[in-house]
Each structure stands twice: as structure tokens, then as C-alpha cells.
Design a protein around this motif. Structure first.
Motif, PDB file in Angstrom:
ATOM      1  N   THR A  85       0.216  11.326  11.491  1.00 28.38           N
ATOM      2  CA  THR A  85      -0.529  10.827  10.328  1.00 28.38           C
ATOM      3  C   THR A  85      -2.025  10.970  10.527  1.00 28.38           C
ATOM      4  O   THR A  85      -2.769  11.232   9.581  1.00 28.38           O
ATOM      5  CB  THR A  85      -0.170   9.346  10.076  1.00 28.38           C
ATOM      6  OG1 THR A  85       1.234   9.233   9.853  1.00 28.38           O
ATOM      7  CG2 THR A  85      -0.912   8.808   8.856  1.00 28.38           C
ATOM      8  N   ARG A 305      12.220   3.494   4.115  1.00 24.40           N
ATOM      9  CA  ARG A 305      11.069   2.946   3.410  1.00 24.40           C
ATOM     10  C   ARG A 305      11.502   1.786   2.513  1.00 24.40           C
ATOM     11  O   ARG A 305      12.627   1.752   2.018  1.00 24.40           O
ATOM     12  CB  ARG A 305      10.385   4.023   2.580  1.00 24.40           C
ATOM     13  CG  ARG A 305       9.793   5.157   3.401  1.00 24.40           C
ATOM     14  CD  ARG A 305       9.203   6.227   2.509  1.00 24.40           C
ATOM     15  NE  ARG A 305      10.237   6.828   1.654  1.00 24.40           N
ATOM     16  CZ  ARG A 305       9.991   7.767   0.753  1.00 24.40           C
ATOM     17  NH1 ARG A 305       8.754   8.208   0.581  1.00 24.40           N
ATOM     18  NH2 ARG A 305      10.973   8.261   0.021  1.00 24.40           N
ATOM     19  N   LYS A 307      10.640   1.115  -0.487  1.00 25.25           N
ATOM     20  CA  LYS A 307      10.973   1.501  -1.851  1.00 25.25           C
ATOM     21  C   LYS A 307      12.351   2.160  -1.947  1.00 25.25           C
ATOM     22  O   LYS A 307      12.890   2.313  -3.047  1.00 25.25           O
ATOM     23  CB  LYS A 307       9.912   2.438  -2.424  1.00 25.25           C
ATOM     24  CG  LYS A 307       9.767   3.771  -1.725  1.00 25.25           C
ATOM     25  CD  LYS A 307       8.628   4.558  -2.351  1.00 25.25           C
ATOM     26  CE  LYS A 307       8.424   5.918  -1.706  1.00 25.25           C
ATOM     27  NZ  LYS A 307       7.255   6.636  -2.272  1.00 25.25           N
ATOM     28  N   ASP A 308      12.923   2.533  -0.802  1.00 21.54           N
ATOM     29  CA  ASP A 308      14.248   3.164  -0.811  1.00 21.54           C
ATOM     30  C   ASP A 308      15.390   2.166  -0.667  1.00 21.54           C
ATOM     31  O   ASP A 308      16.544   2.499  -0.973  1.00 21.54           O
ATOM     32  CB  ASP A 308      14.345   4.217   0.291  1.00 21.54           C
ATOM     33  CG  ASP A 308      13.392   5.393   0.071  1.00 21.54           C
ATOM     34  OD1 ASP A 308      13.100   5.675  -1.099  1.00 21.54           O
ATOM     35  OD2 ASP A 308      12.941   5.988   1.067  1.00 21.54           O
ATOM     36  N   HIS A 332       4.142  -2.200   1.813  1.00 21.03           N
ATOM     37  CA  HIS A 332       4.005  -1.422   0.586  1.00 21.03           C
ATOM     38  C   HIS A 332       5.234  -0.532   0.461  1.00 21.03           C
ATOM     39  O   HIS A 332       6.090  -0.494   1.347  1.00 21.03           O
ATOM     40  CB  HIS A 332       2.717  -0.604   0.610  1.00 21.03           C
ATOM     41  CG  HIS A 332       1.482  -1.447   0.710  1.00 21.03           C
ATOM     42  ND1 HIS A 332       1.030  -2.217  -0.329  1.00 21.03           N
ATOM     43  CD2 HIS A 332       0.611  -1.662   1.730  1.00 21.03           C
ATOM     44  CE1 HIS A 332      -0.067  -2.864   0.022  1.00 21.03           C
ATOM     45  NE2 HIS A 332      -0.338  -2.547   1.287  1.00 21.03           N
ATOM     46  N   GLY A 333       5.305   0.211  -0.610  1.00 20.39           N
ATOM     47  CA  GLY A 333       6.498   1.000  -0.865  1.00 20.39           C
ATOM     48  C   GLY A 333       6.820   1.986   0.228  1.00 20.39           C
ATOM     49  O   GLY A 333       7.991   2.244   0.524  1.00 20.39           O
ATOM     50  N   ASP A 334       5.792   2.555   0.860  1.00 22.90           N
ATOM     51  CA  ASP A 334       6.017   3.561   1.897  1.00 22.90           C
ATOM     52  C   ASP A 334       6.140   2.958   3.300  1.00 22.90           C
ATOM     53  O   ASP A 334       6.280   3.695   4.276  1.00 22.90           O
ATOM     54  CB  ASP A 334       4.874   4.588   1.887  1.00 22.90           C
ATOM     55  CG  ASP A 334       4.942   5.491   0.665  1.00 22.90           C
ATOM     56  OD1 ASP A 334       6.065   5.820   0.238  1.00 22.90           O
ATOM     57  OD2 ASP A 334       3.880   5.862   0.141  1.00 22.90           O
ATOM     58  N   THR A 335       6.062   1.636   3.415  1.00 24.85           N
ATOM     59  CA  THR A 335       6.230   0.988   4.716  1.00 24.85           C
ATOM     60  C   THR A 335       7.651   1.216   5.230  1.00 24.85           C
ATOM     61  O   THR A 335       8.634   0.955   4.523  1.00 24.85           O
ATOM     62  CB  THR A 335       5.965  -0.519   4.619  1.00 24.85           C
ATOM     63  OG1 THR A 335       4.615  -0.742   4.192  1.00 24.85           O
ATOM     64  CG2 THR A 335       6.178  -1.201   5.972  1.00 24.85           C
ATOM     65  N   VAL A 336       7.756   1.726   6.465  1.00 24.85           N
ATOM     66  CA  VAL A 336       9.068   1.983   7.073  1.00 24.85           C
ATOM     67  C   VAL A 336       9.467   0.782   7.914  1.00 24.85           C
ATOM     68  O   VAL A 336       8.713   0.351   8.793  1.00 24.85           O
ATOM     69  CB  VAL A 336       9.033   3.253   7.940  1.00 24.85           C
ATOM     70  CG1 VAL A 336      10.372   3.458   8.641  1.00 24.85           C
ATOM     71  CG2 VAL A 336       8.683   4.470   7.091  1.00 24.85           C
TER      72      VAL A 336
END
Length: 547
Positions: A85, A305, A307-308, A332-336
Motif C-alpha cells: 500500500t 472486507r 463491506k463484503d 470503514h468499508g475497505d477495512t479487512v
């Protein structure tokens, strides 16, 4: 029992010897001198002392190999996502600076070897020790064994001696250099952190606030979050007499009361945009909703994630905080989500048990390592380590048991999971295996070089000590001065880059204490993996060049 009897007992019981060395090294490593300590590396010096006491006190080589692969593999798993990243922003510049510093250290080491007539084996060991890099030393030892298969004990002890002589100053000199350079340039760490907040990792304390919406707004919460880039979480919303949870489709109207979670700055930004602070505390209204901290232990959830997993759609609940180790983060939505995370969930009373079962909430389950993925990952790393890398002049290098597992684990750590296969380890499990691996490796290499270490100190070891110091000074000055004066990188980040190039947690710890912010963490994580790989290759190249 007489001394000879004790030595005989320890020589015949390598496991007893191993654990005694580990036990003695731990308190020694905690001793602080001028603000620095050896940490786990003290185990190496206890091992040296043991074998100096009697040559028969040696640990089997297989312990060394197991320890090394555990150490580098767990490092790669935990660093993979951050490493890749970082290249989206400043990672390329940071890593080019790190590689430039390592090349300067490489040239310095070669010059010192020629000037002081130091053997290639000692010089390569000095290079590893002055940069405090254990995997580089391991790669060097593996390479020497591959070219000197017949009775290589003497050749193998020499790089360990060089490493041991240079290591302490490899910890102390970077710390002193950070102090001196930051004072010369009159660095204000607090001002740097405020002016260049992009290098902060946002590990600020989290607070809650209730907001009264007073300004008209037509955007949904999701649209505002995308547009404003707020680092907050919306929790409950009370509109009239109705209490609900905020979703991405919620539109905030004047008169609504909303609960927020975020950093102090984030809360102030949202308040200034939407309304004013309200004295009402929605978190105390538990008639409809409950809140609970839940332990993530379901392998089907780990590596996915937020959001998944569709928590709101499935159960009408939201996750408001994620705690990983000692760090609490805003999700957040992309937090794994990783196995071992502790999440704070707000949901209807009747759904909370179902959510708990969905996420796992079992400490026992997460303590059981997935041996399938752990074993596959390590095996793949060992295979990659044996792949020959041809160089000009007919020379062939291999990443070995240090570099191969590191490369593979970086990729797997960034990938997270492949279908049903979850590669990452729980945070606490990773740290435990890493610590055990490093102790096994350091204890073993120490016991295999102690007698030669004492002999070298008596016959010219001072010159090698000086040579190692010069190497460390060179790389420290190059990174801090060039990075600050010419590349305009904040000193806090540079201190972390230097700690990452040294792959030295003690230097990072000092940098964090000196800067009093988390910018050193940013620099450390950005360069640590590539610096380790580069040193594994450079130390073998140095030995080949000098030979």
C-alpha cells in the motif's frame, strides 16, 4: 555438581541448554544503557558466552533453521499489506532512499575490508551486524555452506563473530545520529506532524460525541463521507421519537440527533459542517439496541472486507470500532477483519447473539493455527528460496531459507486469503511465533561461534569493531541528511526509515519516543520488507566481491 558435570549435562541435553540460554537472555535484553537495549538480541550474546565456556555447548543446526523461517515468515505476513500500500504514495521515494543508503554501506564495507585487510567472511558479518539484520547473516551462512561443504565450521563462525562485534553499535549509533542530526537541524517534531499529517497513521485516541443536526442537507451519509473524507463513524440516529442505526443511505435532517465516534479533529470537522454538540447521550438509550465487544474467530470472516460481510443487511447491526493488538481503529468499508480482532458492535437486542455466532467470539478457536495454510506458505517460501538467481560473471545467488519465506509471506500477507484459504495469522499468534523463532535462531548461532569470538577479540577485534561503527555511521548520516535536506522528508518519518533500514525495533522505539507522534511508524513499515530483502542479497554480493 562440579563444573565439568554441569557442562556434560548441558552438552548432552541441547533442549535444556536452549531454554537456559533463552531464560538468561531475556532479562539481559531488558537492561537499558543510554536509552537503548539489546532486546531479544541479548540471547545471541548469552549463546556466545555459553560456547566460550566450553566448545561442546552447541545447539543443533536444525533449531537455527526452524527459528529463522518462523521469524521471517511471520514478519512478512504482518507487513505485506502495509508494504504494498505504501507504494501508492511515498513508498517509492522512501525505498529508493533506503536502497541508496544500503549501497553506501556496501561500498563502505568493501573499502574497510581493503584498508584494514579484513577477511571477506568477517567483513560480510560486520555488514550484517552493523545493519542489525539477522536474516542477512543467515543467508550469508547458507551461501558459505553451499560453496564450502567440507568442514565449514571455521568459515561459518567468522561471519557470526563479525556480526556479534558490530551488532551493539548497530543499535546505539543510529539512535545517537538521530539525536545529533535532529538537534543540528533544529527539528520541531510537533510542527512537522501538524504540517504534514499525511504521514500520520491516525492512531489517535477515539472519542464519542452526540451531534444535533441544525444545517439543511440533501446528501446521504455515504455521499458525505466520500466527499468530505471524514474519519468518523456514524452510530445511532434519533429522528423525532424513532431511534435507528445510521446506514449509508441515511439522510440527516435538521433536528436529528446523531452519535459519532472518531478522533478529536474528525469530530470537530463533522460538527462544524452539520450542527452543534448535543447534551443528549444516545448510547445510554438501550431500549432497542445493544452494544457488545466481539472477538473475531470465524475463519470465514477473517481476511474479508467489512463491506463484503454485509453485517447491516444480514442483522441490522454496525461495527463502530476495531481493536487489533494495542491499536484501536475506526472501521470503514475497505477495512479487512483479521482473526483475533476485537470489534465493537451495535445492533438490535434480538440480533446480538446471532452476530456473535457469525463473527465467532471464541478465544479458543483463534488460538488454533491453521496448519494447512501455515505449512503450505512456509513450504512455498522454502521452494522459492532455492530458485537460483543468475548474476553476471557466472555467479548464482539464492534467497535461501531467509529470503524465500520472506518474499512469499509478503505476497500472502497482502493477499490475505485465496478462496477458502486464509493466509494471515491472528495478531497475538504472529507475535508469539516471531519471538520464538528469533530466540531459537539467535541462541543457536551464538553457541556455534563463542570460542572463535573470544579468540578474535584478543587478536585484532578492535579494528573490526571500528569498521562496523563506520558502516553504521555512513548509512545513518546518508539517510537522515540527504532525506531531510534534499528530499524534504520529515525527520520523524526519516527516523522511522532509518529504523526500518536497520530492521531494528529498538531504534524505532527511540524514534517514537523522541518524536512523540506516530510518523516514525509510517517510515518504518514503508521500507522494512524491501530493506530486509536487499540486505539478504547485498551481503552475499559483498562476500562474492571480496572473495
Amino acid at each position: 555438581m562440579e563444573v565439568d558435570g554441569v557442562i556434560s549435562l548441558l552438552a548432552g541435553n541441547p533442549l535444556l541448554l536452549l531454554f537456559l540460554i533463552a531464560a538468561a537472555g531475556y532479562p539481559l535484553g531488558r537492561l537499558r544503557i543510554a536509552g537503548a537495549s539489546l532486546g531479544v538480541a541479548a540471547v545471541l550474546f548469552v549463546g556466545l558466552a555459553a560456547s566460550a565456556l566450553h566448545p561442546s555447548l552447541k545447539l543443533p543446526e536444525i533449531i537455527q533453521q526452524i527459528g529463522l523461517v518462523l521469524f521471517v515468515y511471520t514478519i512478512g505476513l504482518s507487513s505485506g499489506a502495509v508494504f504494498f500500500t505504501s507504494f501508492r504514495k511515498h513508498g517509492l521515494k522512501f525505498n529508493l532512499l533506503a536502497i541508496g543508503g544500503l549501497i553506501a554501506a556496501f561500498i563502505t564495507a568493501a573499502g574497510i575490508s581493503a584498508a584494514l585487510q579484513i577477511k571477506p567472511t568477517f567483513t560480510a558479518g560486520l555488514f550484517s551486524g552493523s545493519l542489525t539484520n539477522t536474516p542477512a547473516l543467515a543467508a550469508l551462512i547458507e551461501y558459505i555452506k553451499s560453496i564450502q561443504p567440507v568442514n565449514p565450521d571455521t568459515a561459518l563462525s567468522e561471519p557470526i563473530i563479525g556480526y556479534s562485534l558490530a551488532y551493539p553499535l548497530g543499535v546505539i549509533i543510529p539512535i545517537l545520529t538521530i539525536i545529533i542530526v535532529s538537534r543540528i537541524f533544529k527539528v520541531d517534531y510537533q510542527s512537522e506532524s501538524q504540517q504534514q499529517s499525511e504521514f500520520n497513521l491516525q492512531n489517535d485516541p477515539l472519542y464519542t460525541r452526540t451531534l444535533l443536526v441544525t444545517r439543511p442537507n440533501s446528501q446521504t451519509v455515504a455521499e458525505m463521507m466520500r466527499h468530505e473524507h471524514w474519519n468518523v463513524i456514524f452510530g445511532r440516529i434519533k429522528s423525532g421519537d424513532t431511534l435507528d442505526l445510521v446506514s449509508g443511505k441515511t439522510v440527516l435532517r435538521p433536528g436529528d440527533i446523531v452519535s459519532l465516534i472518531g478522533s478529536a479533529n474528525g469530530l470537530e470537522e463533522v460538527t462544524a459542517r452539520l450542527g452543534e454538540v448535543s447534551p443528549i447521550h444516545l448510547e445510554q438509550d438501550l431500549k432497542k439496541y445493544d452494544k457488545r465487544r466481539i472477538f473475531v474467530s470465524n475463519p470465514e470472516i477473517g481476511g474479508r472486507r467489512l463491506k463484503d460481510i454485509l453485517l447491516f443487511n444480514r442483522f441490522g447491526g454496525i461495527i463502530t470500532r476495531v481493536r487489533r493488538g494495542d491499536i484501536e481503529m475506526l472501521p470503514h468499508g475497505d477495512t479487512v477483519l483479521n482473526l483475533g480482532d476485537v470489534v465493537r458492535v451495535v445492533a438490535p437486542h434480538e440480533q446480538m447473539n446471532a452476530i456473535s455466532h457469525f463473527l465467532g467470539d471464541s478465544y479458543r478457536a483463534v488460538s488454533e493455527v491453521d496448519i494447512l495454510t501455515f505449512g503450505l506458505g512456509l513450504a512455498l517460501g522454502l521452494v522459492v528460496g532455492q530458485i537460483p538467481l543468475p548474476l553476471p560473471g557466472g555467479i548464482t545467488l539464492r534467497l535461501g531459507i531467509a529470503g524465500g519465506p520472506l518474499i512469499v509471506s509478503l505476497l500472502l500477507g497482502a493477499l490475505g486469503r485465496t478462496g477458502p484459504l486464509l493466509w494471515n495469522l491472528p495478531y497475538s499468534t504472529n507475535l508469539t511465533l516471531r519471538q520464538i523463532g528469533l530466540v531459537l535462531f539467535l541462541a543457536t548461532i551464538g553457541t556455534r561461534a563463542g570460542d572463535s569470538f573470544i579468540f578474535t577479540l584478543k587478536t585484532g577485534g578492535g579494528f573490526m569493531l571500528l569498521g562496523g561503527a563506520v558502516i553504521t555511521i555512513m548509512i545513518s548520516v546518508v539517510i537522515l541528511v540527504i532525506g531531510y535536506r534534499f528530499l524534504h522528508i520529515p525527520m520523524g518519518v526519516l527516523a522511522g526509515i532509518l529504523a526500518g533500514v536497520q530492521t531494528q525495533p529498538a531504534v524505532l522505539s527511540f524514534a517514537l519516543e523522541d518524536a512523540k507522534n506516530d510518523q516514525p511508524n509510517y517510515g518504518y513499515l514503508a521500507v522494512y520488507p524491501l530493506a530486509m530483502i536487499a540486505k539478504i542479497i547485498l551481503v552475499q554480493g559483498l562476500f562474492i566481491l571480496l572473495s
